[in-house]
Design a protein around this motif. Structure first.
Motif, mmCIF file in Angstrom:
data_model
loop_
_atom_site.group_PDB
_atom_site.id
_atom_site.type_symbol
_atom_site.label_atom_id
_atom_site.label_comp_id
_atom_site.label_asym_id
_atom_site.label_seq_id
_atom_site.Cartn_x
_atom_site.Cartn_y
_atom_site.Cartn_z
ATOM 1 N N THR A 1 41.069 35.805 -1.125
ATOM 2 C CA THR A 1 42.067 34.784 -0.816
ATOM 3 C C THR A 1 41.486 33.760 0.156
ATOM 4 O O THR A 1 40.452 33.996 0.785
ATOM 5 C CB THR A 1 43.313 35.424 -0.176
ATOM 6 O OG1 THR A 1 42.935 35.974 1.090
ATOM 7 C CG2 THR A 1 43.929 36.487 -1.073
ATOM 8 N N ALA A 2 42.189 32.648 0.289
ATOM 9 C CA ALA A 2 41.750 31.605 1.224
ATOM 10 C C ALA A 2 41.663 32.128 2.659
ATOM 11 O O ALA A 2 40.654 31.884 3.333
ATOM 12 C CB ALA A 2 42.674 30.386 1.126
ATOM 13 N N PRO A 3 42.679 32.860 3.157
ATOM 14 C CA PRO A 3 42.544 33.390 4.524
ATOM 15 C C PRO A 3 41.350 34.343 4.685
ATOM 16 O O PRO A 3 40.679 34.328 5.715
ATOM 17 C CB PRO A 3 43.865 34.113 4.761
ATOM 18 C CG PRO A 3 44.833 33.415 3.858
ATOM 19 C CD PRO A 3 44.028 33.063 2.631
ATOM 20 N N GLU A 4 41.066 35.149 3.647
ATOM 21 C CA GLU A 4 39.909 36.049 3.720
ATOM 22 C C GLU A 4 38.611 35.246 3.793
ATOM 23 O O GLU A 4 37.737 35.553 4.611
ATOM 24 C CB GLU A 4 39.861 36.966 2.491
ATOM 25 C CG GLU A 4 40.905 38.043 2.469
ATOM 26 C CD GLU A 4 40.904 38.820 1.161
ATOM 27 O OE1 GLU A 4 40.873 40.062 1.235
ATOM 28 O OE2 GLU A 4 40.935 38.196 0.090
ATOM 29 N N LEU A 5 38.478 34.229 2.939
ATOM 30 C CA LEU A 5 37.273 33.409 2.953
ATOM 31 C C LEU A 5 37.122 32.701 4.295
ATOM 32 O O LEU A 5 36.029 32.662 4.864
ATOM 33 C CB LEU A 5 37.295 32.389 1.814
ATOM 34 C CG LEU A 5 36.090 31.446 1.757
ATOM 35 C CD1 LEU A 5 34.779 32.226 1.623
ATOM 36 C CD2 LEU A 5 36.246 30.448 0.612
ATOM 37 N N ASN A 6 38.196 32.166 4.811
ATOM 38 C CA ASN A 6 38.143 31.483 6.106
ATOM 39 C C ASN A 6 37.682 32.441 7.212
ATOM 40 O O ASN A 6 36.843 32.083 8.038
ATOM 41 C CB ASN A 6 39.506 30.892 6.447
ATOM 42 C CG ASN A 6 39.455 30.075 7.716
ATOM 43 O OD1 ASN A 6 38.713 29.111 7.821
ATOM 44 N ND2 ASN A 6 40.246 30.467 8.698
ATOM 45 N N LEU B 1 28.979 38.728 -5.806
ATOM 46 C CA LEU B 1 29.672 37.480 -6.129
ATOM 47 C C LEU B 1 31.148 37.550 -5.769
ATOM 48 O O LEU B 1 31.823 38.544 -6.049
ATOM 49 C CB LEU B 1 29.540 37.198 -7.633
ATOM 50 C CG LEU B 1 28.112 37.143 -8.165
ATOM 51 C CD1 LEU B 1 28.109 37.140 -9.683
ATOM 52 C CD2 LEU B 1 27.394 35.921 -7.623
ATOM 53 N N SER B 2 31.637 36.475 -5.159
ATOM 54 C CA SER B 2 33.057 36.369 -4.816
ATOM 55 C C SER B 2 33.580 35.018 -5.273
ATOM 56 O O SER B 2 32.885 34.010 -5.176
ATOM 57 C CB SER B 2 33.266 36.494 -3.302
ATOM 58 O OG SER B 2 32.888 37.775 -2.850
ATOM 59 N N ASN B 3 34.805 35.010 -5.775
ATOM 60 C CA ASN B 3 35.457 33.782 -6.201
ATOM 61 C C ASN B 3 36.747 33.612 -5.409
ATOM 62 O O ASN B 3 37.507 34.568 -5.226
ATOM 63 C CB ASN B 3 35.762 33.824 -7.702
ATOM 64 C CG ASN B 3 36.275 32.503 -8.229
ATOM 65 O OD1 ASN B 3 35.963 31.436 -7.709
ATOM 66 N ND2 ASN B 3 37.062 32.564 -9.287
ATOM 67 N N LEU B 4 36.999 32.386 -4.964
ATOM 68 C CA LEU B 4 38.201 32.074 -4.206
ATOM 69 C C LEU B 4 39.402 32.029 -5.142
ATOM 70 O O LEU B 4 39.480 31.169 -6.026
ATOM 71 C CB LEU B 4 38.030 30.730 -3.485
ATOM 72 C CG LEU B 4 39.246 30.189 -2.734
ATOM 73 C CD1 LEU B 4 39.728 31.170 -1.669
ATOM 74 C CD2 LEU B 4 38.912 28.844 -2.117
ATOM 75 N N GLU B 5 40.315 32.957 -4.937
ATOM 76 C CA GLU B 5 41.538 33.016 -5.744
ATOM 77 C C GLU B 5 42.368 31.749 -5.511
ATOM 78 O O GLU B 5 42.679 31.399 -4.380
ATOM 79 C CB GLU B 5 42.353 34.248 -5.355
ATOM 80 C CG GLU B 5 43.608 34.434 -6.157
ATOM 81 C CD GLU B 5 44.356 35.690 -5.768
ATOM 82 O OE1 GLU B 5 45.023 36.257 -6.645
ATOM 83 O OE2 GLU B 5 44.273 36.099 -4.596
ATOM 84 N N GLY B 6 42.676 31.038 -6.579
ATOM 85 C CA GLY B 6 43.450 29.811 -6.460
ATOM 86 C C GLY B 6 42.608 28.601 -6.101
ATOM 87 O O GLY B 6 43.113 27.488 -6.023
ATOM 88 N N GLY B 7 41.319 28.800 -5.848
ATOM 89 C CA GLY B 7 40.377 27.722 -5.597
ATOM 90 C C GLY B 7 40.744 26.796 -4.444
ATOM 91 O O GLY B 7 41.404 27.188 -3.478
ATOM 92 N N ALA C 1 44.389 26.548 -3.310
ATOM 93 C CA ALA C 1 44.846 27.586 -2.380
ATOM 94 C C ALA C 1 44.322 27.314 -0.975
ATOM 95 O O ALA C 1 45.020 27.558 0.013
ATOM 96 C CB ALA C 1 44.389 28.964 -2.864
ATOM 97 N N TRP C 2 43.099 26.820 -0.878
ATOM 98 C CA TRP C 2 42.496 26.482 0.420
ATOM 99 C C TRP C 2 43.328 25.405 1.109
ATOM 100 O O TRP C 2 43.654 25.505 2.287
ATOM 101 C CB TRP C 2 41.064 26.033 0.195
ATOM 102 C CG TRP C 2 40.269 25.819 1.440
ATOM 103 C CD1 TRP C 2 40.029 24.643 2.069
ATOM 104 C CD2 TRP C 2 39.616 26.828 2.221
ATOM 105 N NE1 TRP C 2 39.251 24.843 3.188
ATOM 106 C CE2 TRP C 2 38.988 26.181 3.301
ATOM 107 C CE3 TRP C 2 39.490 28.210 2.098
ATOM 108 C CZ2 TRP C 2 38.249 26.866 4.252
ATOM 109 C CZ3 TRP C 2 38.746 28.893 3.037
ATOM 110 C CH2 TRP C 2 38.147 28.230 4.100
ATOM 111 N N LYS C 3 43.676 24.361 0.345
ATOM 112 C CA LYS C 3 44.478 23.263 0.882
ATOM 113 C C LYS C 3 45.870 23.751 1.278
ATOM 114 O O LYS C 3 46.373 23.419 2.360
ATOM 115 C CB LYS C 3 44.597 22.145 -0.155
ATOM 116 C CG LYS C 3 45.390 20.952 0.328
ATOM 117 C CD LYS C 3 45.438 19.856 -0.733
ATOM 118 C CE LYS C 3 46.222 18.670 -0.212
ATOM 119 N NZ LYS C 3 46.276 17.587 -1.202
ATOM 120 N N LYS C 4 46.480 24.554 0.434
ATOM 121 C CA LYS C 4 47.823 25.080 0.709
ATOM 122 C C LYS C 4 47.838 25.919 1.987
ATOM 123 O O LYS C 4 48.816 25.913 2.734
ATOM 124 C CB LYS C 4 48.313 25.915 -0.473
ATOM 125 C CG LYS C 4 49.732 26.388 -0.345
ATOM 126 C CD LYS C 4 50.200 27.129 -1.585
ATOM 127 C CE LYS C 4 51.633 27.582 -1.399
ATOM 128 N NZ LYS C 4 52.117 28.314 -2.565
#
Length: 125
Positions: free
Chosen positions: A29-34, A107-113, A116-119
């Protein structure tokens, strides 16, 4: 024949789910990536076409369908973590498949791309 419909529907459901999240890909998720980006230096790749506004900290832009062409720009160590994103997620999945075919295993992919990051309210370049 009517008894086969639930079985066929189940098969489509199961195969459809495995396509969305293959075993070689970690979806985050975006929070995880951040959080990960705050804790360590990562290799972050935008694979969306056409090129879009990049998440702050993006290392490289590679079109999802041209991974092979840019392989000299990728980490030499095939176990290096590579984080992917596109606008909504599917192009990241396609890029991950190509990277997996080249031998990459982390490999990791951002869910919602990027959407989701912007949201989530995180920064772009």
């Amino acid at each position: 024949m009517k008894k086969l419909y639930p079985v066929i529907a189940f098969i489509f459901l199961v195969t459809g789910c495995s396509f969305q999240k293959p075993d070689y890909l970690n979806v985050i998720t975006a929070p995880e990536l951040n959080r990960i980006m705050q804790q360590e230096d990562i290799f972050l790749v935008d694979v969306h076409t056409p090129e879009q506004r990049h998440i702050k900290g993006t290392d490289l832009f590679i079109p999802y369908n041209e991974i092979e062409r840019y392989k000299d720009k990728l980490p030499k160590d095939k176990n290096s973590a590579i984080y992917l994103y596109c606008e909504g997620g599917p192009m990241g999945n396609a890029a991950a498949r190509s990277l997996h075919d080249l031998g990459y295993r982390n490999l990791s992919n951002l869910e919602g791309g990027a959407k989701a990051w912007k949201k989530a309210g995180f920064e772009f370049e």
